[in-house]
Write a protein that holds these residues in place. Structure first.
Motif, PDB file in Angstrom:
ATOM      1  N   LYS A 129      68.155  31.176  69.568  1.00 35.51           N
ATOM      2  CA  LYS A 129      66.959  30.351  69.389  1.00 35.51           C
ATOM      3  C   LYS A 129      67.238  29.149  68.477  1.00 35.51           C
ATOM      4  O   LYS A 129      66.311  28.478  68.025  1.00 35.51           O
ATOM      5  CB  LYS A 129      65.828  31.185  68.784  1.00 35.51           C
ATOM      6  CG  LYS A 129      65.429  32.391  69.625  1.00 35.51           C
ATOM      7  CD  LYS A 129      64.840  31.984  70.967  1.00 35.51           C
ATOM      8  CE  LYS A 129      64.358  33.205  71.756  1.00 35.51           C
ATOM      9  NZ  LYS A 129      63.784  32.818  73.070  1.00 35.51           N
TER      10      LYS A 129
ATOM     11  N   PHE B 266      61.717  33.554  61.771  1.00 33.58           N
ATOM     12  CA  PHE B 266      61.058  32.466  62.488  1.00 33.58           C
ATOM     13  C   PHE B 266      60.075  31.717  61.584  1.00 33.58           C
ATOM     14  O   PHE B 266      59.935  30.485  61.688  1.00 33.58           O
ATOM     15  CB  PHE B 266      60.335  32.997  63.731  1.00 33.58           C
ATOM     16  CG  PHE B 266      61.259  33.323  64.872  1.00 33.58           C
ATOM     17  CD1 PHE B 266      62.141  32.376  65.361  1.00 33.58           C
ATOM     18  CD2 PHE B 266      61.251  34.590  65.448  1.00 33.58           C
ATOM     19  CE1 PHE B 266      63.006  32.669  66.411  1.00 33.58           C
ATOM     20  CE2 PHE B 266      62.106  34.901  66.506  1.00 33.58           C
ATOM     21  CZ  PHE B 266      62.987  33.935  66.986  1.00 33.58           C
ATOM     22  N   LYS B 267      59.406  32.445  60.691  1.00 31.47           N
ATOM     23  CA  LYS B 267      58.493  31.775  59.766  1.00 31.47           C
ATOM     24  C   LYS B 267      59.264  30.868  58.812  1.00 31.47           C
ATOM     25  O   LYS B 267      58.852  29.735  58.540  1.00 31.47           O
ATOM     26  CB  LYS B 267      57.672  32.798  58.976  1.00 31.47           C
ATOM     27  CG  LYS B 267      56.678  32.135  58.031  1.00 31.47           C
ATOM     28  CD  LYS B 267      55.686  33.113  57.445  1.00 31.47           C
ATOM     29  CE  LYS B 267      54.650  32.385  56.594  1.00 31.47           C
ATOM     30  NZ  LYS B 267      53.620  33.280  56.047  1.00 31.47           N
TER      31      LYS B 267
ATOM     32  N   THR C 117      57.392  26.351  49.160  1.00 32.92           N
ATOM     33  CA  THR C 117      57.023  25.031  49.688  1.00 32.92           C
ATOM     34  C   THR C 117      57.349  23.911  48.699  1.00 32.92           C
ATOM     35  O   THR C 117      57.758  22.820  49.109  1.00 32.92           O
ATOM     36  CB  THR C 117      55.534  24.977  50.074  1.00 32.92           C
ATOM     37  OG1 THR C 117      54.730  25.354  48.941  1.00 32.92           O
ATOM     38  CG2 THR C 117      55.249  25.895  51.235  1.00 32.92           C
TER      39      THR C 117
ATOM     40  N   VAL D  20      68.348  29.093  65.456  1.00 31.10           N
ATOM     41  CA  VAL D  20      67.976  29.322  64.061  1.00 31.10           C
ATOM     42  C   VAL D  20      69.252  29.568  63.262  1.00 31.10           C
ATOM     43  O   VAL D  20      70.008  30.494  63.551  1.00 31.10           O
ATOM     44  CB  VAL D  20      67.029  30.529  63.926  1.00 31.10           C
ATOM     45  CG1 VAL D  20      66.719  30.799  62.454  1.00 31.10           C
ATOM     46  CG2 VAL D  20      65.745  30.289  64.710  1.00 31.10           C
TER      47      VAL D  20
ATOM     48  N   GLN E  11      60.018  37.226  60.111  1.00 30.32           N
ATOM     49  CA  GLN E  11      60.163  36.462  58.874  1.00 30.32           C
ATOM     50  C   GLN E  11      61.134  35.304  59.049  1.00 30.32           C
ATOM     51  O   GLN E  11      60.923  34.208  58.503  1.00 30.32           O
ATOM     52  CB  GLN E  11      60.626  37.381  57.743  1.00 30.32           C
ATOM     53  CG  GLN E  11      59.573  38.386  57.328  1.00 30.32           C
ATOM     54  CD  GLN E  11      60.063  39.342  56.249  1.00 30.32           C
ATOM     55  OE1 GLN E  11      61.160  39.184  55.702  1.00 30.32           O
ATOM     56  NE2 GLN E  11      59.255  40.340  55.935  1.00 30.32           N
TER      57      GLN E  11
ATOM     58  N   HIS F  28      62.209  29.538  59.386  1.00 30.83           N
ATOM     59  CA  HIS F  28      62.748  28.432  60.200  1.00 30.83           C
ATOM     60  C   HIS F  28      61.688  27.370  60.464  1.00 30.83           C
ATOM     61  O   HIS F  28      62.010  26.174  60.535  1.00 30.83           O
ATOM     62  CB  HIS F  28      63.273  28.991  61.527  1.00 30.83           C
ATOM     63  CG  HIS F  28      63.778  27.952  62.472  1.00 30.83           C
ATOM     64  ND1 HIS F  28      64.920  27.213  62.233  1.00 30.83           N
ATOM     65  CD2 HIS F  28      63.292  27.520  63.678  1.00 30.83           C
ATOM     66  CE1 HIS F  28      65.127  26.378  63.241  1.00 30.83           C
ATOM     67  NE2 HIS F  28      64.153  26.543  64.122  1.00 30.83           N
ATOM     68  N   SER F  29      60.443  27.775  60.583  1.00 25.60           N
ATOM     69  CA  SER F  29      59.363  26.833  60.879  1.00 25.60           C
ATOM     70  C   SER F  29      59.108  25.853  59.736  1.00 25.60           C
ATOM     71  O   SER F  29      58.419  24.841  59.916  1.00 25.60           O
ATOM     72  CB  SER F  29      58.069  27.593  61.201  1.00 25.60           C
ATOM     73  OG  SER F  29      57.523  28.183  60.024  1.00 25.60           O
ATOM     74  N   LEU F  30      59.664  26.141  58.563  1.00 25.21           N
ATOM     75  CA  LEU F  30      59.443  25.277  57.405  1.00 25.21           C
ATOM     76  C   LEU F  30      60.212  23.958  57.500  1.00 25.21           C
ATOM     77  O   LEU F  30      59.925  23.017  56.767  1.00 25.21           O
ATOM     78  CB  LEU F  30      59.827  26.013  56.118  1.00 25.21           C
ATOM     79  CG  LEU F  30      59.003  27.265  55.790  1.00 25.21           C
ATOM     80  CD1 LEU F  30      59.603  27.996  54.602  1.00 25.21           C
ATOM     81  CD2 LEU F  30      57.556  26.895  55.525  1.00 25.21           C
ATOM     82  N   GLY F  31      61.206  23.900  58.366  1.00 29.31           N
ATOM     83  CA  GLY F  31      61.957  22.652  58.514  1.00 29.31           C
ATOM     84  C   GLY F  31      63.349  22.886  59.073  1.00 29.31           C
ATOM     85  O   GLY F  31      63.909  23.975  58.938  1.00 29.31           O
ATOM     86  N   MET F  32      63.915  21.867  59.682  1.00 28.46           N
ATOM     87  CA  MET F  32      65.238  21.983  60.285  1.00 28.46           C
ATOM     88  C   MET F  32      66.337  22.110  59.238  1.00 28.46           C
ATOM     89  O   MET F  32      67.460  22.489  59.545  1.00 28.46           O
ATOM     90  CB  MET F  32      65.511  20.768  61.177  1.00 28.46           C
ATOM     91  CG  MET F  32      64.605  20.665  62.403  1.00 28.46           C
ATOM     92  SD  MET F  32      64.699  22.142  63.458  1.00 28.46           S
ATOM     93  CE  MET F  32      66.392  22.033  64.014  1.00 28.46           C
TER      94      MET F  32
END
Length: 225
Positions: free
Chosen positions: A103, A74-75, A47, A105, A72, A77-81
């Protein structure tokens, strides 16, 4: 050609990012683990990197089975584009790249050591195919030649995937990557500092300052006002 800093050290990342010439950061489990030994958790390391970087951040999955890779990915990817999911180019990993592309990603194929692996990853819509040339050199083969061949193959076949040349051990390979038209390079902090500290640059600056300092103080009017 994009230029990435290959590091998980937040101090290195902040310093080099401040100069403005990098397009992002590449990490791997080895470099992240190195930072964890200094007292951080993996979440804190990841982070903090994402917050510090104005550009792409490449984060690798740490599983080999399909379902875990997907979860993992998807997790991550969820941190930012701006985050790219790094996945080793096994059959399972390449299958995951295809499904993740559906999707939206973005993925980068890692651990690529031959052209066939690179083609399979490109067929499954990998954004990057990363070739660590230094490790290939350790096997008595020319990693830069492999990167060149893959890059030419992508161009000839019309693949959108970009070759990311990593594991660079000397400035000459940076030049070779640029000449071949690689999509990106990933360079370590020590190598960047080596390039900055070129002896010819230091010599030329010293000569210029010596000439300037020979000017009488009373005549140095431009910068003294």
């Amino acid at each position: 050609m994009k230029v990435f800093l290959d590091s998980s050290d937040i101090n290195e990342i902040k310093e080099i990012s401040d100069y403005g010439f990098i397009d992002g950061v590449t990490t791997d489990p080895v470099s992240i683990a190195r930072e964890v030994t200094k007292g951080s958790t993996t979440e804190q390391v990841i982070t903090s990197i994402i917050k510090a970087v104005n550009g792409e951040v490449h984060i690798q999955v740490v599983s080999q089975d399909y379902d875990s890779i997907m979860a993992q990915a998807f997790k991550i990817h969820s941190l930012g584009m701006n985050v790219i999911v790094n996945i080793p180019a096994t059959f399972t990993g390449i299958k995951a790249m295809l499904k993740l592309n559906e999707k939206k990603v973005k993925c980068s194929a890692l651990s690529v050591y031959n052209t066939v692996q690179a083609i399979m990853a490109a067929q499954n819509y990998a954004e990057y195919v990363s070739i660590k040339t230094g490790k290939i050199k350790n096997t008595a083969e020319d990693g830069m030649e492999l990167a060149y061949n893959v890059n030419q193959t992508f161009k000839n076949c019309g693949f959108d995937a970009k070759v990311l040349v990593g594991g660079i051990s000397n400035p000459e390979d940076i030049t070779r990557a640029g000449i071949m038209g690689a999509g990106a390079i990933s360079v370590t902090y020590p190598l960047l500092k080596q390039v900055e500290g070129d002896i010819n640059t230091g010599t030329e600056i010293a000569e210029q300052m010596e000439a300037w300092n020979r000017i009488a103080e009373s005549s140095r009017t431009f910068f003294n006002k």
